[in-house]
Motif scaffolding. Sequence first.
Motif, PDB file in Angstrom:
ATOM      1  N   LYS A 127      58.474  21.584  -9.456  1.00 24.13           N
ATOM      2  CA  LYS A 127      59.034  22.891  -9.837  1.00 24.13           C
ATOM      3  C   LYS A 127      60.549  22.899  -9.790  1.00 24.13           C
ATOM      4  CE  LYS A 127      58.751  27.809  -8.623  1.00 24.13           C
ATOM      5  NZ  LYS A 127      57.872  28.286  -9.692  1.00 24.13           N
ATOM      6  N   TRP A 128      61.123  22.268  -8.750  1.00 22.92           N
ATOM      7  CA  TRP A 128      62.568  22.352  -8.570  1.00 22.92           C
ATOM      8  C   TRP A 128      63.314  21.414  -9.510  1.00 22.92           C
ATOM      9  CZ3 TRP A 128      63.163  26.778  -6.798  1.00 22.92           C
ATOM     10  CH2 TRP A 128      62.212  27.306  -5.917  1.00 22.92           C
ATOM     11  N   ALA A 129      62.626  20.389  -9.997  1.00 21.03           N
ATOM     12  CA  ALA A 129      63.214  19.581 -11.071  1.00 21.03           C
ATOM     13  C   ALA A 129      63.313  20.413 -12.342  1.00 21.03           C
ATOM     14  CB  ALA A 129      62.365  18.337 -11.319  1.00 21.03           C
ATOM     15  N   ARG A 130      62.263  21.156 -12.646  1.00 19.13           N
ATOM     16  CA  ARG A 130      62.276  22.009 -13.844  1.00 19.13           C
ATOM     17  C   ARG A 130      63.285  23.139 -13.684  1.00 19.13           C
ATOM     18  NH1 ARG A 130      56.920  20.758 -12.924  1.00 19.13           N
ATOM     19  NH2 ARG A 130      56.390  22.749 -11.960  1.00 19.13           N
ATOM     20  N   PHE A 131      63.392  23.666 -12.466  1.00 20.09           N
ATOM     21  CA  PHE A 131      64.353  24.734 -12.206  1.00 20.09           C
ATOM     22  C   PHE A 131      65.779  24.234 -12.422  1.00 20.09           C
ATOM     23  CE2 PHE A 131      67.122  27.261  -9.513  1.00 20.09           C
ATOM     24  CZ  PHE A 131      66.665  28.557  -9.685  1.00 20.09           C
ATOM     25  N   THR A 132      66.120  23.087 -11.856  1.00 19.29           N
ATOM     26  CA  THR A 132      67.489  22.572 -11.999  1.00 19.29           C
ATOM     27  C   THR A 132      67.801  22.185 -13.438  1.00 19.29           C
ATOM     28  OG1 THR A 132      66.719  20.371 -11.311  1.00 19.29           O
ATOM     29  CG2 THR A 132      67.674  21.777  -9.619  1.00 19.29           C
ATOM     30  N   ASP A 133      66.784  21.799 -14.195  1.00 17.76           N
ATOM     31  CA  ASP A 133      67.015  21.473 -15.607  1.00 17.76           C
ATOM     32  C   ASP A 133      67.568  22.670 -16.376  1.00 17.76           C
ATOM     33  OD1 ASP A 133      66.280  18.838 -15.433  1.00 17.76           O
ATOM     34  OD2 ASP A 133      64.217  19.143 -16.144  1.00 17.76           O
ATOM     35  N   VAL A 134      67.176  23.888 -15.957  1.00 20.38           N
ATOM     36  CA  VAL A 134      67.673  25.100 -16.609  1.00 20.38           C
ATOM     37  C   VAL A 134      69.188  25.206 -16.460  1.00 20.38           C
ATOM     38  CG1 VAL A 134      67.607  27.637 -16.571  1.00 20.38           C
ATOM     39  CG2 VAL A 134      65.483  26.323 -16.256  1.00 20.38           C
ATOM     40  N   PHE A 135      69.723  24.691 -15.354  1.00 16.31           N
ATOM     41  CA  PHE A 135      71.136  24.883 -15.019  1.00 16.31           C
ATOM     42  C   PHE A 135      72.029  23.710 -15.414  1.00 16.31           C
ATOM     43  CE2 PHE A 135      69.081  28.085 -12.527  1.00 16.31           C
ATOM     44  CZ  PHE A 135      70.004  29.113 -12.454  1.00 16.31           C
ATOM     45  N   ARG A 136      71.458  22.642 -15.925  1.00 19.10           N
ATOM     46  CA  ARG A 136      72.269  21.452 -16.219  1.00 19.10           C
ATOM     47  C   ARG A 136      73.411  21.750 -17.196  1.00 19.10           C
ATOM     48  NH1 ARG A 136      70.836  16.646 -14.171  1.00 19.10           N
ATOM     49  NH2 ARG A 136      68.731  16.458 -13.285  1.00 19.10           N
ATOM     50  N   LYS A 137      73.169  22.595 -18.159  1.00 13.38           N
ATOM     51  CA  LYS A 137      74.215  22.889 -19.146  1.00 13.38           C
ATOM     52  C   LYS A 137      75.311  23.795 -18.593  1.00 13.38           C
ATOM     53  CE  LYS A 137      71.366  26.535 -21.256  1.00 13.38           C
ATOM     54  NZ  LYS A 137      70.692  26.959 -22.525  1.00 13.38           N
ATOM     55  N   TYR A 138      75.131  24.267 -17.347  1.00  8.83           N
ATOM     56  CA  TYR A 138      76.133  25.144 -16.727  1.00  8.83           C
ATOM     57  C   TYR A 138      76.832  24.464 -15.554  1.00  8.83           C
ATOM     58  CZ  TYR A 138      73.217  28.538 -19.225  1.00  8.83           C
ATOM     59  OH  TYR A 138      72.496  29.212 -20.177  1.00  8.83           O
ATOM     60  N   GLU A 139      76.825  23.135 -15.510  1.00 11.91           N
ATOM     61  CA  GLU A 139      77.365  22.398 -14.366  1.00 11.91           C
ATOM     62  C   GLU A 139      78.784  21.869 -14.582  1.00 11.91           C
ATOM     63  OE1 GLU A 139      74.523  19.394 -13.367  1.00 11.91           O
ATOM     64  OE2 GLU A 139      73.015  20.839 -12.683  1.00 11.91           O
ATOM     65  N   ALA A 140      79.468  22.335 -15.607  1.00 11.84           N
ATOM     66  CA  ALA A 140      80.810  21.833 -15.880  1.00 11.84           C
ATOM     67  C   ALA A 140      81.771  22.154 -14.735  1.00 11.84           C
ATOM     68  CB  ALA A 140      81.336  22.432 -17.182  1.00 11.84           C
ATOM     69  N   VAL A 141      82.620  21.181 -14.401  1.00 14.54           N
ATOM     70  CA  VAL A 141      83.673  21.365 -13.395  1.00 14.54           C
ATOM     71  C   VAL A 141      84.968  20.791 -13.971  1.00 14.54           C
ATOM     72  CG1 VAL A 141      84.454  20.839 -11.053  1.00 14.54           C
ATOM     73  CG2 VAL A 141      81.993  21.118 -11.525  1.00 14.54           C
ATOM     74  N   ASP A 142      86.004  21.616 -14.066  1.00 16.93           N
ATOM     75  CA  ASP A 142      87.291  21.126 -14.553  1.00 16.93           C
ATOM     76  C   ASP A 142      87.995  20.324 -13.449  1.00 16.93           C
ATOM     77  OD1 ASP A 142      89.632  23.548 -13.654  1.00 16.93           O
ATOM     78  OD2 ASP A 142      87.516  23.714 -13.207  1.00 16.93           O
ATOM     79  N   SER A 143      88.932  19.491 -13.822  1.00 18.91           N
ATOM     80  CA  SER A 143      89.622  18.674 -12.823  1.00 18.91           C
ATOM     81  C   SER A 143      90.460  19.521 -11.883  1.00 18.91           C
ATOM     82  CB  SER A 143      90.500  17.616 -13.505  1.00 18.91           C
ATOM     83  OG  SER A 143      91.451  18.244 -14.359  1.00 18.91           O
ATOM     84  N   GLY A 144      91.017  20.606 -12.385  1.00 17.80           N
ATOM     85  CA  GLY A 144      91.762  21.538 -11.545  1.00 17.80           C
ATOM     86  C   GLY A 144      93.053  20.986 -11.011  1.00 17.80           C
ATOM     87  N   SER A 145      93.600  21.670 -10.006  1.00 20.68           N
ATOM     88  CA  SER A 145      94.859  21.277  -9.378  1.00 20.68           C
ATOM     89  C   SER A 145      94.776  21.599  -7.891  1.00 20.68           C
ATOM     90  CB  SER A 145      96.035  22.013 -10.018  1.00 20.68           C
ATOM     91  OG  SER A 145      95.869  23.416  -9.862  1.00 20.68           O
ATOM     92  N   LEU A 146      95.664  21.003  -7.099  1.00 18.19           N
ATOM     93  CA  LEU A 146      95.687  21.240  -5.662  1.00 18.19           C
ATOM     94  C   LEU A 146      96.466  22.509  -5.341  1.00 18.19           C
ATOM     95  CD1 LEU A 146      96.355  17.616  -4.373  1.00 18.19           C
ATOM     96  CD2 LEU A 146      94.154  18.783  -4.618  1.00 18.19           C
ATOM     97  N   ALA A 147      95.999  23.215  -4.316  1.00 20.09           N
ATOM     98  CA  ALA A 147      96.685  24.430  -3.903  1.00 20.09           C
ATOM     99  C   ALA A 147      98.080  24.139  -3.388  1.00 20.09           C
ATOM    100  CB  ALA A 147      95.868  25.142  -2.815  1.00 20.09           C
ATOM    101  N   LYS A 148      99.018  25.018  -3.704  1.00 21.15           N
ATOM    102  CA  LYS A 148     100.390  24.913  -3.211  1.00 21.15           C
ATOM    103  C   LYS A 148     100.653  26.109  -2.294  1.00 21.15           C
ATOM    104  CE  LYS A 148     101.998  22.541  -7.387  1.00 21.15           C
ATOM    105  NZ  LYS A 148     102.950  22.577  -8.533  1.00 21.15           N
TER     106      LYS A 148
END
Length: 260
Positions: free
Chosen positions: A238-259
């Motif tokens: 079930k949880w494999a199928r559940f996480t498959d729903v979210f795979r297309k929403y897993e983007a993470v930008d490289s970002g920057s460090l806090a100053k």
Amino acid sequence: MPEPIILYDISWKVKGKSWSPNTWKPRYCLNIKGIPYQTVWVEFPDIAALCTKIGAPPSATARDGKPVYTLPVIYDPNTQTTVSESTKIAEYLDEAYPRTVALVPRGPQVEEFQRASEKLLFGIDVLSIMVPGVYMSLNEASQPYFRATREKRFGKLEELSPAGSEKRAQHWEGVKNTFHRLGEMLQGNAEQEKLLFLGGNDVSYQDIRIASILMWIKAIFGEDSKEWQDVVSWDGGKWARFTDVFRKYEAVDSGSLAKL
């Protein structure tokens, strides 16, 4: 096109990826809604100073009356608004960007599910397994702070769930039972599996709460780990199928460090 929202997230050893279940909640919201954003990475000891600098409200108040600052926090330059705490951020995004998909459902059933899932997802079994793994995954700049604050709550990290111990096996069985109970809350009829809180294909914030915990486990242990392979095998996959729903929403930008 609106200016990118700033999402403040917690740094760790893996660059350009996110690990915290709390910061994954607004990240999922932003990705699902398609709202532009940029990540700023913050070390644990710098969170309070960063929040004070940007005017982020505390997420709680300690027993001694002092403010408690945590992440996630967002700053929206389009409305000049700073919001703390994941649920408040989700509610803000629904209100400020009404032309995007609404994620926060309302009603007694929602509140009941939220209380029950919160209790299950942040129970002692999950935390005993995850907290030591988080410590090992943090940068050196964050490890002393994390150890000091978590050992006040849980005791010595190395004793929470030692590798290969019966204690760890019992906690892991508790995690398995936790997800089984969550699955029962989401249970559909015998003819059709119900994966998501609202049914059908509509993702809600209640689903995001669960997906963020699953992402936490996958991030800390790795997708090829025995721990993660156990999770995705539970409840007939079930949880494999559940996480498959979210795979297309897993983007993470490289970002920057806090100053600071």
